[in-house]
Design an enzyme around this catalytic site. Structure first.
Site, short mmCIF file in Angstrom:
data_model
loop_
_atom_site.label_atom_id
_atom_site.label_comp_id
_atom_site.label_asym_id
_atom_site.label_seq_id
_atom_site.Cartn_x
_atom_site.Cartn_y
_atom_site.Cartn_z
N ASP A 114 0.86 -1.04 -0.08
CA ASP A 114 -0.01 -0.02 -0.13
C ASP A 114 0.87 1.28 0.04
O ASP A 114 2.06 1.20 0.09
CB ASP A 114 -1.02 0.07 1.10
CG ASP A 114 -0.26 0.04 2.57
OD1 ASP A 114 0.59 0.75 2.86
OD2 ASP A 114 -0.96 -0.59 3.45
N LEU A 115 0.11 2.47 0.05
CA LEU A 115 0.80 3.50 -0.15
C LEU A 115 1.97 3.96 0.63
O LEU A 115 3.18 4.31 0.50
CB LEU A 115 -0.16 4.80 -0.31
CG LEU A 115 0.37 6.12 -0.19
CD1 LEU A 115 0.76 6.52 -1.68
CD2 LEU A 115 -0.80 7.33 0.05
#
Length: 255
Positions: A114-115
């Site tokens: 994820d980010l």
């Protein structure tokens, strides 16, 4: 009845498989692209994934020609935090694929980070391989170093080894141990096989711990090692074949 998933020299290769090997998308997503009417073979719209591609056939996706699949390649990428693992982001955030060096083939990711997560991200030009490496049946361990904030009893981590259910979602067993601790800050090593979306963050939040940094250091037999942040390194083809039981590459459309 669905025909068996086999190819032969006379018929060629199923187009969804061909697109996956060409790195357009995973095989499952390639079938969706076909269903959306975005694929043509020899100028004619493809409507069935059971369509076969012969060497030298011209395949286009969204009007753009797709190159003949190359040999299967796998790369290690040290993903920095702040990048999304997608080719296009509707919110305009920077992506992993925008930060890759020039000269690489079209690549897709094996799973995602994820980010705000960082560390080892595997990239391949073969969508079928991507799907294979993501399958839970591989039982490959994903290993992470995680920095957390919060007051907890390290013995409480033992309950994760039996698996937990949080808000109706069942999480498979997770191995977690404390590497170091100073006040309310600690570094953990976390290992899991399943890898649901944001699993580590959600499970640790359930335990009252806030994750401030999450670094993947291994995906099955492939290690982050000393690869520097933002750098890419190709896995040796021989190592790739040995680890995955792949056949040596052959050249198509010759002779």
């Amino acid at each position: 009845m669905t025909p068996p998933d086999t190819d032969d020299a006379a018929r060629g290769e199923r187009i969804a498989k061909w697109l996956a090997r060409a790195g357009v998308a995973s095989r499952r997503d390639a079938e969706k692209i076909i269903a959306e009417g975005r694929v043509k073979l020899g100028g004619k719209l493809v409507t069935q994934p059971a369509t076969f591609v012969q060497p030298d056939d011209i395949v286009t996706v969204d009007g753009r020609a797709v190159n003949e699949p190359e040999r299967t390649r796998l790369f290690r990428f040290h993903k920095p935090a702040g990048l999304v693992t997608t080719h296009r982001d509707p919110e305009g955030r920077p992506t992993v694929f925008e930060r890759l060096p020039e000269g690489l083939p079209r690549l897709i990711s094996v799973g995602r980070l994820d980010l705000n997560s960082e560390g080892l991200l595997l990239l391949t030009n073969d969508g079928a391989l991507s799907r294979r490496l993501e399958l839970p049946s591989n039982a490959w361990v994903r290993r992470y170093r995680v920095r957390v904030f919060g007051d907890f009893d390290p013995r409480a981590l033992e309950i994760l080894a039996k698996g937990v259910t949080i808000e109706g979602v069942r999480y498979a067993p997770i191995e977690a141990g404390v590497d170091s601790r100073k006040g309310d800050n600690a570094w953990l090593t976390v290992a899991l096989q399943e890898g649901k979306n944001r699993e580590i963050r959600r499970v640790l939040a359930w335990m009252g711990l806030e994750v401030s940094r999450l670094i993947r250091i291994a995906y099955g037999p492939f290690q982050l090692g000393t690869l520097e942040r933002g750098m890419v390194d190709e896995v040796n083809p021989k190592v790739l074949r040995e680890q995955l039981g792949l056949a040596a590459p052959t050249r198509r459309g010759k002779g």
